[in-house]
Design a protein around this motif. Structure first.
Motif: not given
Ligand code: NI
Length: 253
Positions: A6, A38, A63, A92, A96, A128, A130, A150-152, A201
């Protein structure tokens, strides 16, 4: 060989030296990198980079930050791009609620639309999430045929167990090298090794000791080192397994 699963090489922060860095990656042991889109423009740029370089792959999607500017026309273009041989995922995408750059109902609407697209085209998704863990997992659970990452990852151990139980992967960034990463380290300790992916990232989230500087895929080895340390395995083994995981997940030979 490392796989940065990523990285945003289309980001304007790479305008001065994007091509030099991408070309140099194999010299730094980074044999593969995947650039998620994105928005529509960023997705096109990621596909263009993937066409130019053998070791770069792409994902396409909007995104959650950009959900408010996404159109149905974009969705149709993502569908067309999904058949490109170097497009390996939809992403992604997600939610968020930390920044709330797009209204939450719009974020959810575009997220669900792109999950449906992933199902239609038969690609995995890059999520993504958050500060939207409950809503995000609720949507993900509605698509039992879709596999994703699931990234990060920033959710709980409890949710991690649910996702791994569903066949999903979790991916970790330089954040795991920061002093306050205790929760993520506990999750890594628990994680089955065959579900962990690593990423930068970049240009964000540079690992220690690069923290605060512009990040790029050459630093993904610092994330591998931390995984090896937490799992009590060799650096070579952590590298081999995380790269295998990424290749399996994204269907890269
Ligand atoms: Ni990202």
């Amino acid at each position: 060989m490392l796989f940065d699963t990523h990285t945003h090489f289309d980001d304007r922060q790479f305008n001065p030296d994007r091509h030099e860095i991408i070309r140099s990656l194999p010299e730094y042991g980074v044999g593969l990198a995947l650039c998620p889109g994105c928005d529509i423009k960023s997705s096109r740029n990621c596909v263009a980079l993937a066409e130019e370089y053998d070791h770069i792959y792409a994902a396409v999607g909007t995104h959650p930050h950009d959900a408010k500017s996404m159109t149905d026309e974009d969705l149709r273009e993502y569908e067309a791009l999904a058949s490109h041989p170097k497009v390996k995922a939809i992403g992604e995408i997600g939610l968020d609620y930390h920044y709330d750059f797009s209204p939450r109902d719009v974020q959810k609407f575009r997220f669900v639309q792109q999950m449906k697209l992933a199902k239609k085209v038969g690609l995995p998704v890059i999520i993504h999430d958050r500060e939207a863990h409950g809503d995000c997992l609720e949507i993900v659970k509605k698509f039992p045929d879709i596999k994703g990452v699931y990234h990060c990852y920033s959710g709980s151990l409890e949710d991690a167990k649910v996702l791994v139980g569903m066949g999903w992967y979790l991916s970790f960034t330089g954040v795991i090298t920061y002093p306050n990463a205790r929760k993520a380290l506990e999750i890594i300790e628990w994680m089955p090794m065959d579900r962990i992916m690593i990423e930068t990232d970049s240009p964000y989230l540079a690992p220690v000791p690069q923290r605060g500087k512009r990040n790029d895929s050459r630093f993904v080895g610092l994330v591998r080192d931390k995984i090896a340390q937490v799992k009590g395995i060799s650096v070579e083994e952590a590298e081999r397994i995380t790269t295998e995981n990424g290749k399996r997940f994204f269907s890269i030979d």
